[in-house]
Design a protein around this motif. Sequence first.
Motif, mmCIF file in Angstrom:
data_model
loop_
_atom_site.group_PDB
_atom_site.id
_atom_site.type_symbol
_atom_site.label_atom_id
_atom_site.label_comp_id
_atom_site.label_asym_id
_atom_site.label_seq_id
_atom_site.Cartn_x
_atom_site.Cartn_y
_atom_site.Cartn_z
ATOM 1 N N ILE A 78 -7.189 -8.836 4.869
ATOM 2 C CA ILE A 78 -6.587 -8.041 3.803
ATOM 3 C C ILE A 78 -7.455 -6.822 3.561
ATOM 4 O O ILE A 78 -8.663 -6.950 3.357
ATOM 5 N N SER A 79 -6.852 -5.655 3.580
ATOM 6 C CA SER A 79 -7.582 -4.443 3.202
ATOM 7 C C SER A 79 -7.084 -3.973 1.843
ATOM 8 O O SER A 79 -5.892 -4.075 1.529
ATOM 9 N N MET A 80 -8.013 -3.458 1.042
ATOM 10 C CA MET A 80 -7.675 -2.913 -0.269
ATOM 11 C C MET A 80 -8.349 -1.562 -0.407
ATOM 12 O O MET A 80 -9.541 -1.423 -0.106
ATOM 13 N N ALA A 81 -7.565 -0.573 -0.854
ATOM 14 C CA ALA A 81 -8.104 0.782 -0.894
ATOM 15 C C ALA A 81 -7.344 1.635 -1.900
ATOM 16 O O ALA A 81 -6.133 1.475 -2.076
ATOM 17 N N THR A 82 -8.076 2.511 -2.548
ATOM 18 C CA THR A 82 -7.457 3.598 -3.316
ATOM 19 C C THR A 82 -7.164 4.696 -2.299
ATOM 20 O O THR A 82 -7.908 5.659 -2.182
ATOM 21 N N LEU A 83 -6.071 4.543 -1.565
ATOM 22 C CA LEU A 83 -5.924 5.310 -0.332
ATOM 23 C C LEU A 83 -5.097 6.578 -0.479
ATOM 24 O O LEU A 83 -5.499 7.634 0.002
ATOM 25 N N PHE A 138 -3.290 -3.289 0.838
ATOM 26 C CA PHE A 138 -2.982 -2.857 -0.526
ATOM 27 C C PHE A 138 -3.433 -1.413 -0.715
ATOM 28 O O PHE A 138 -4.581 -1.078 -0.441
ATOM 29 N N ASP A 139 -2.527 -0.581 -1.202
ATOM 30 C CA ASP A 139 -2.827 0.825 -1.508
ATOM 31 C C ASP A 139 -2.827 0.961 -3.037
ATOM 32 O O ASP A 139 -1.845 1.379 -3.641
ATOM 33 N N ILE A 140 -3.930 0.603 -3.679
ATOM 34 C CA ILE A 140 -3.983 0.467 -5.136
ATOM 35 C C ILE A 140 -4.480 1.747 -5.815
ATOM 36 O O ILE A 140 -5.038 2.633 -5.164
ATOM 37 N N TYR A 141 -4.289 1.801 -7.107
ATOM 38 C CA TYR A 141 -4.781 2.930 -7.902
ATOM 39 C C TYR A 141 -6.154 2.619 -8.495
ATOM 40 O O TYR A 141 -7.045 3.461 -8.530
ATOM 41 N N GLY A 142 -6.326 1.412 -9.030
ATOM 42 C CA GLY A 142 -7.642 0.987 -9.520
ATOM 43 C C GLY A 142 -8.039 1.584 -10.851
ATOM 44 O O GLY A 142 -9.212 1.548 -11.219
ATOM 45 N N TRP A 143 -7.084 2.114 -11.593
ATOM 46 C CA TRP A 143 -7.431 2.825 -12.826
ATOM 47 C C TRP A 143 -6.288 2.677 -13.829
ATOM 48 O O TRP A 143 -5.117 2.819 -13.474
ATOM 49 N N SER A 144 -6.639 2.405 -15.066
ATOM 50 C CA SER A 144 -5.658 2.376 -16.145
ATOM 51 C C SER A 144 -5.774 3.692 -16.912
ATOM 52 O O SER A 144 -6.776 3.917 -17.602
ATOM 53 N N PRO A 145 -4.799 4.591 -16.786
ATOM 54 C CA PRO A 145 -4.930 5.907 -17.417
ATOM 55 C C PRO A 145 -4.828 5.870 -18.936
ATOM 56 O O PRO A 145 -5.283 6.792 -19.606
ATOM 57 N N ASP A 146 -4.236 4.814 -19.473
ATOM 58 C CA ASP A 146 -4.098 4.660 -20.922
ATOM 59 C C ASP A 146 -4.478 3.233 -21.296
ATOM 60 O O ASP A 146 -4.279 2.297 -20.512
ATOM 61 N N ALA A 147 -5.004 3.067 -22.495
ATOM 62 C CA ALA A 147 -5.367 1.737 -22.967
ATOM 63 C C ALA A 147 -4.108 0.909 -23.197
ATOM 64 O O ALA A 147 -3.141 1.373 -23.811
ATOM 65 N N PRO A 149 0.960 -1.597 -4.829
ATOM 66 C CA PRO A 149 1.778 -1.561 -3.616
ATOM 67 C C PRO A 149 1.056 -2.269 -2.468
ATOM 68 O O PRO A 149 -0.162 -2.139 -2.313
ATOM 69 N N TYR A 150 1.822 -3.004 -1.681
ATOM 70 C CA TYR A 150 1.197 -3.701 -0.551
ATOM 71 C C TYR A 150 2.139 -3.678 0.641
ATOM 72 O O TYR A 150 3.346 -3.471 0.516
ATOM 73 N N TYR A 151 1.550 -3.926 1.807
ATOM 74 C CA TYR A 151 2.274 -3.963 3.073
ATOM 75 C C TYR A 151 1.996 -5.288 3.758
ATOM 76 O O TYR A 151 0.832 -5.698 3.886
ATOM 77 N N ALA A 152 3.052 -5.952 4.205
ATOM 78 C CA ALA A 152 2.909 -7.196 4.950
ATOM 79 C C ALA A 152 4.199 -7.451 5.715
ATOM 80 O O ALA A 152 5.290 -7.134 5.221
ATOM 81 N N ASP A 153 4.080 -8.036 6.906
ATOM 82 C CA ASP A 153 5.253 -8.346 7.720
ATOM 83 C C ASP A 153 5.616 -9.824 7.690
ATOM 84 O O ASP A 153 6.734 -10.189 8.035
ATOM 85 N N ASP A 154 4.667 -10.671 7.287
ATOM 86 C CA ASP A 154 4.854 -12.119 7.332
ATOM 87 C C ASP A 154 5.691 -12.565 6.128
ATOM 88 O O ASP A 154 5.235 -12.473 4.981
ATOM 89 N N GLY A 165 3.713 15.725 4.554
ATOM 90 C CA GLY A 165 3.558 14.967 3.321
ATOM 91 C C GLY A 165 4.551 13.850 3.114
ATOM 92 O O GLY A 165 4.458 13.120 2.121
ATOM 93 N N PHE A 166 5.508 13.671 4.010
ATOM 94 C CA PHE A 166 6.478 12.600 3.831
ATOM 95 C C PHE A 166 5.839 11.234 4.090
ATOM 96 O O PHE A 166 5.017 11.075 4.995
ATOM 97 N N ALA A 167 6.235 10.218 3.301
ATOM 98 C CA ALA A 167 5.857 8.815 3.539
ATOM 99 C C ALA A 167 4.356 8.648 3.685
ATOM 100 O O ALA A 167 3.880 7.912 4.544
ATOM 101 N N GLY A 168 3.596 9.323 2.809
ATOM 102 C CA GLY A 168 2.146 9.334 2.971
ATOM 103 C C GLY A 168 1.495 7.969 2.914
ATOM 104 O O GLY A 168 0.553 7.691 3.663
ATOM 105 N N SER A 169 1.969 7.109 2.036
ATOM 106 C CA SER A 169 1.381 5.773 1.959
ATOM 107 C C SER A 169 1.769 4.926 3.167
ATOM 108 O O SER A 169 0.951 4.175 3.706
ATOM 109 N N ILE A 170 3.016 5.072 3.614
ATOM 110 C CA ILE A 170 3.479 4.287 4.760
ATOM 111 C C ILE A 170 2.741 4.686 6.027
ATOM 112 O O ILE A 170 2.290 3.831 6.801
#
Length: 458
Positions: free
Chosen positions: A332-337, A424-433, A351-356, A401-406
């Motif tokens: 499993i890879s996790m990144a603010t990508l 996982f292409d995560i944000y890792g940040w809560s912009p508001d409480a 958001p995550y990617y998996a085929d299984d 710039g199309f489908a940048g995360s994919i």
Amino acid sequence: MSLKFADNTADAIPLHVIAQDALEDWLADQPAPVTSWVQATGFTAALGSALAIPDADGAVSMALVGYGDAARRARGRFHVAGAVPGLPKGTYRLHGLPADQAEVEALGWLLTGYAFDRYKDQKPPEARLIAPEGVDAARLEVIAAGEALTRDLINTPASDMGPVDLEAACADLAQSHGATIEVIRGEDLLKQNFPMIHTVGRASAQAPRLIDLRWGDAGPKLTLVGKGVCFDTGGLNLKPGASMGLMKKDMGGAATVLGLAHMIMALGLEVQLRVLIPAVENSVSSDAFRPGDILTARNGLTVEINNTDAEGRLVLADALALGAEDAPDLMISMATLTGAARVAVGPDLAPYYADDPALVSALETAAAQVADPVWRLPFYAPYEAMIEPGIADLDNAPKGGFAGSITAALFLRRFAGDTRYMHFDIYGWSPDAKPARPRGGVGMGARALLAALPEVLK
């Protein structure tokens, strides 16, 4: 901060969780002074509201938490936690909470005790909770501690969380759980065939490194790979100042896998755990890598650099290639990508990617149960051509710039080999409480993965 439940005590303050449509019936069973007080204050059991009820001497005899209605509850999570700041100091015992929500709401309460106080005194709420009956209190405390670790690492600025510091955090975690750790640094990355990690990080004052933590000698092999870009200037494709402001969180993938690793080790899951973190700073200097450069990755694929600000996938690629060599049962890879993922699903969903299909089913079931929402995006094969520039095997930043995360996920999959793989292409940040989540660094997807692992690795 306290991320533990209070000891059981006979004089705990009763805390009644009341939905709006149940308030009238609840009041009908109460003594007249209680009913009068509630009505006089205008308490309506609105979601997240709190009310302390005094006894004849003015001490808190009980308290109420509004649980709103189903439509409002569906629009958020950790609803009881939202009321905790409105409660007086004391130790509370919950009443009336639906049994199927006890674990999530209890965890949310624990997480209200988190405060990032490294640089300034912070005062989290002082209301303490006795663990609800039937809840595994020790497990929730471990999960809260793992989440706090992730938040602390993300919240710490790059002045105190560079590659050296991230390595130290990994070493501390390894020591606390009896894990082993090996680190390859600087020029040794080239000698041991991690050319892209070295290239991305070589312009920094702190040498790039690959951190390799291992724990457990029985059970399925689980490899977690976390992006550890401790600060991202964009390199020679320099980010605008406004885009650089949150780049201390660009090691959020590493922070999240370390929080998850703590949970796995502290709970004693029967797995052979490996954590790989390429730790770098993407800086600007005379030896910074350039647009147009072509790099050769650990697995032999060549990569044309069309944007030095698409560096995370480069360092992950070498780490994934190493992980695949060990043939894990799951990697499993996790990144603010990518910003594209944030545009697509916003800051709350992971958001995550998996085929299984079995992996997808187990993860999404677990995510719903533990209130850690995820959203599947596709490894869409027709877009493979977008990451093939012609002059090299791969393009690190397809034009348009199309489908940048994919396209980023497809790029990474080229380095996972035949391994069962999830990204996982995560944000890792809560912009508001929000309830149980102050503004700042936050874990995403880790609790869902923890809950799903027994099913996906059996």
